[in-house]
Design an enzyme around this catalytic site. Structure first.
Site, PDB file in Angstrom:
ATOM      1  N   HIS A 173      39.833  32.240  38.480  1.00 59.59           N
ATOM      2  CA  HIS A 173      39.459  33.250  39.478  1.00 59.59           C
ATOM      3  C   HIS A 173      39.917  34.621  38.973  1.00 59.59           C
ATOM      4  CE1 HIS A 173      39.542  34.646  43.990  1.00 59.59           C
ATOM      5  NE2 HIS A 173      38.928  35.494  43.202  1.00 59.59           N
TER       6      HIS A 173
ATOM      7  N   GLU B 133      36.946  42.010  38.507  1.00 54.79           N
ATOM      8  CA  GLU B 133      38.299  41.595  38.119  1.00 54.79           C
ATOM      9  C   GLU B 133      38.933  42.626  37.184  1.00 54.79           C
ATOM     10  OE1 GLU B 133      40.161  38.977  39.294  1.00 54.79           O
ATOM     11  OE2 GLU B 133      38.541  38.731  40.730  1.00 54.79           O
TER      12      GLU B 133
ATOM     13  N   HIS C 181      42.036  44.566  38.683  1.00 54.02           N
ATOM     14  CA  HIS C 181      43.282  43.970  38.179  1.00 54.02           C
ATOM     15  C   HIS C 181      43.548  44.252  36.702  1.00 54.02           C
ATOM     16  CE1 HIS C 181      43.379  41.827  41.961  1.00 54.02           C
ATOM     17  NE2 HIS C 181      42.169  41.389  41.723  1.00 54.02           N
TER      18      HIS C 181
END
Length: 216
Positions: free
Chosen positions: A32, A81, A85
């Site tokens: 994920h 992502e 992040h």
């Protein structure tokens, strides 16, 4: 930030949460994301560029697929992502480019080998229920640290929760550590987990736990 959460999700459960977009989810745990705690969208000017990870694409499609959108050319999930992040994780030298960030996540995935570990412990998708404590104990025995396990709570009339996500925590030196509750941090990681109308939360130790093999 102080540590990284490395999240694996179970595609069948992701599809159960948002069935309308899912087609034939993989029957293995996939990535994920790799998330620094307490950091989001750290460098908005550092745009995702898929050509930087072109050597990784076949691995990315296999280990880090966009479970909800099956088109192979779709890079939205990875872009999200990276923006949210990866740009934060990049303060670490070993993660300071797109190629390093995604490449290191794939390396960690292979190193952790969650699929292999669960199989060795005899925990596989099944129509019967597991005890959450048994799953936790197996993982802790295998890795020597406590991961964070998240489930879909029982739906109305159901008695079992459904396992959906397993997160491992790493130090900045990329050593495994216990995923203890963060100290008064924000709810950054909670925000991830809402898909459609249902959301994952930390599993309840006392509820029977379903590890589904097919989307119902």
């Amino acid at each position: 930030w102080k540590k990284l959460y490395f999240a694996h999700h179970w595609p069948v459960t992701v599809c159960k949460m948002n069935a309308n977009d899912c087609h034939d989810p993989p029957k293995y745990w996939t990535i994920h994301g790799l998330w620094p705690d307490r950091a989001e969208d750290c460098n908005r000017t550092w745009h995702f560029n898929v050509t930087e990870i072109k050597d990784l694409l076949s691995d990315m499609r296999h280990y880090w697929p966009d479970v909800l959108h099956s088109s192979l050319n779709r890079t939205q999930f990875w872009k999200h992502e990276w923006d949210k992040h990866g740009t934060c994780a990049a303060t670490l030298e070993v993660l300071n480019s797109q190629k390093k960030y995604f490449g290191k996540a794939i390396e960690l995935y292979q190193h952790v080998d969650l699929n292999g570990c669960l199989l060795k412990a005899g925990i596989k998708p099944s129509s019967s229920y597991y005890k959450m404590t048994a799953i936790k104990e197996a993982l802790t025995r295998f890795y020597g640290v406590t991961p964070k396990i998240q489930c879909l709570p029982p739906e109305e009339g159901e008695k079992a929760q459904t396992i959906g996500q397993i997160e491992f925590c790493f130090t900045k030196e990329l050593q495994l550590v216990n995923c203890t509750a963060r100290e008064g941090g924000s709810n950054a990681e909670q925000a991830h987990l809402k898909l459609g109308t249902s959301e994952l939360s930390v599993c309840n130790d006392t509820l029977p736990t379903y590890y589904p093999s097919d989307v119902q």
